[in-house]
Design a protein around this motif. Structure first.
Motif, PDB file in Angstrom:
ATOM      1  N   ILE A  64       0.830  -1.209   0.000  1.00 58.31           N
ATOM      2  CA  ILE A  64       0.000   0.000   0.000  1.00 58.31           C
ATOM      3  C   ILE A  64       0.862   1.256   0.000  1.00 58.31           C
ATOM      4  O   ILE A  64       0.668   2.173  -0.809  1.00 58.31           O
ATOM      5  CB  ILE A  64      -0.950   0.006   1.220  1.00 58.31           C
ATOM      6  N   VAL A  65       1.837   1.302   0.900  1.00 59.49           N
ATOM      7  CA  VAL A  65       2.681   2.490   1.034  1.00 59.49           C
ATOM      8  C   VAL A  65       3.540   2.691  -0.216  1.00 59.49           C
ATOM      9  O   VAL A  65       3.695   3.817  -0.694  1.00 59.49           O
ATOM     10  CB  VAL A  65       3.555   2.393   2.307  1.00 59.49           C
ATOM     11  N   ARG A  66       4.082   1.602  -0.759  1.00 59.07           N
ATOM     12  CA  ARG A  66       4.909   1.708  -1.963  1.00 59.07           C
ATOM     13  C   ARG A  66       4.089   2.254  -3.134  1.00 59.07           C
ATOM     14  O   ARG A  66       4.546   3.126  -3.885  1.00 59.07           O
ATOM     15  CB  ARG A  66       5.518   0.358  -2.313  1.00 59.07           C
ATOM     16  N   LYS A  67       2.870   1.780  -3.290  1.00 60.99           N
ATOM     17  CA  LYS A  67       1.994   2.263  -4.370  1.00 60.99           C
ATOM     18  C   LYS A  67       1.695   3.751  -4.193  1.00 60.99           C
ATOM     19  O   LYS A  67       1.748   4.517  -5.159  1.00 60.99           O
ATOM     20  CB  LYS A  67       0.699   1.457  -4.389  1.00 60.99           C
ATOM     21  N   GLN A  68       1.381   4.169  -2.964  1.00 57.05           N
ATOM     22  CA  GLN A  68       1.117   5.576  -2.701  1.00 57.05           C
ATOM     23  C   GLN A  68       2.355   6.425  -2.980  1.00 57.05           C
ATOM     24  O   GLN A  68       2.259   7.525  -3.538  1.00 57.05           O
ATOM     25  CB  GLN A  68       0.669   5.779  -1.257  1.00 57.05           C
ATOM     26  N   TYR A  69       3.524   5.919  -2.608  1.00 56.82           N
ATOM     27  CA  TYR A  69       4.773   6.649  -2.820  1.00 56.82           C
ATOM     28  C   TYR A  69       5.017   6.891  -4.307  1.00 56.82           C
ATOM     29  O   TYR A  69       5.290   8.011  -4.735  1.00 56.82           O
ATOM     30  CB  TYR A  69       5.928   5.852  -2.204  1.00 56.82           C
ATOM     31  N   ASN A  71       2.880   6.774  -6.747  1.00 56.75           N
ATOM     32  CA  ASN A  71       1.849   7.655  -7.296  1.00 56.75           C
ATOM     33  C   ASN A  71       2.184   9.121  -7.017  1.00 56.75           C
ATOM     34  O   ASN A  71       1.980   9.982  -7.881  1.00 56.75           O
ATOM     35  CB  ASN A  71       0.474   7.311  -6.734  1.00 56.75           C
ATOM     36  N   GLN A  72       2.712   9.399  -5.824  1.00 57.81           N
ATOM     37  CA  GLN A  72       3.104  10.769  -5.493  1.00 57.81           C
ATOM     38  C   GLN A  72       4.305  11.230  -6.323  1.00 57.81           C
ATOM     39  O   GLN A  72       4.366  12.388  -6.741  1.00 57.81           O
ATOM     40  CB  GLN A  72       3.415  10.896  -3.998  1.00 57.81           C
ATOM     41  N   TYR A 136       2.556   1.413   9.547  1.00 58.42           N
ATOM     42  CA  TYR A 136       2.442   2.386   8.460  1.00 58.42           C
ATOM     43  C   TYR A 136       3.549   3.432   8.541  1.00 58.42           C
ATOM     44  O   TYR A 136       4.128   3.811   7.529  1.00 58.42           O
ATOM     45  CB  TYR A 136       1.068   3.058   8.474  1.00 58.42           C
ATOM     46  N   SER A 140       6.404   3.935   5.759  1.00 58.77           N
ATOM     47  CA  SER A 140       6.396   5.211   5.049  1.00 58.77           C
ATOM     48  C   SER A 140       7.677   5.986   5.301  1.00 58.77           C
ATOM     49  O   SER A 140       8.173   6.689   4.414  1.00 58.77           O
ATOM     50  CB  SER A 140       5.189   6.052   5.448  1.00 58.77           C
TER      51      SER A 140
END
Length: 144
Positions: A64-69, A71-72, A136, A140
Motif C-alpha cells: 500500500i505504502v509503496r503504491k502511494q509513494y 503515485n506521489q 504504516y 512510510s
C-alpha cells in the motif's frame, strides 16, 4: 496481542476491529457473548503465535505504502509547477557553477546532496524511537 507476535499497534487495532465485528455477527445470529468470543478466537487462532499474521499484514502495508509513494512521485513530475521548480533549481545550480569559486560550488553541491539524506535519516530514526510503533509509519519513513 502484543505478547503473541503482533508488534505494531495499528495491526493490533485492525485485528481487534475484526474480532469485534465477528463477535457482533455471531451474536446477531443468536449466540451468547461467551460462545461468540470463544468461536471467534478459535476461528482466528488468536491464542497462538500471531507473528505470521503480523508478517503478512506488514507485506500488505508495504504494498500500500509503496503504491502511494510511486503515485506521489509520478504526480510530482507531471505537474507543471514541479517542472518549473526543477528547471529553476538547475538554472540556479548552473549560475553558481559558472560564477562562484570552485570551493563555494563544492560546498553548495555537498549541502544540496546531503540535506535530503540527513533529513531522511533523522525522520527514519525518529519513528523508531517511538514507544508505540506503527507499521504504516515505519514503512512510510523508509520511502522518505
Amino acid at each position: 496481542m502484543s505478547t503473541n507476535g503482533l508488534t505494531y499497534w495499528d495491526i493490533r487495532i485492525e485485528l481487534l476491529d475484526h474480532i469485534v465485528t465477528m463477535i457482533e455477527e455471531k451474536m446477531s445470529k443468536g449466540e451468547s457473548y461467551e460462545s461468540a468470543l470463544e468461536n471467534t478466537f478459535y476461528t482466528l487462532d488468536c491464542d497462538k503465535d500471531l507473528s505470521e499474521l503480523n508478517k503478512r499484514r506488514l507485506l500488505g502495508i508495504n504494498t500500500i505504502v509503496r503504491k502511494q509513494y510511486f503515485n506521489q512521485i509520478k504526480l510530482f513530475f507531471t505537474q507543471p509547477t514541479s517542472l518549473v521548480l526543477i528547471i529553476s533549481i538547475l538554472v540556479l545550480y548552473t549560475v553558481i557553477y559558472r560564477n562562484a569559486s570552485r570551493s563555494i560550488f563544492k560546498w553548495v553541491s555537498v549541502i544540496a546532496l546531503m540535506t535530503p539524506i540527513v533529513l531522511g535519516v533523522f525522520l527514519y530514526f525518529k519513528e523508531f524511537l517511538q514507544k508505540q510503533k506503527s507499521a504504516y509509519l515505519v514503512y512510510s519513513s523508509f520511502y522518505i
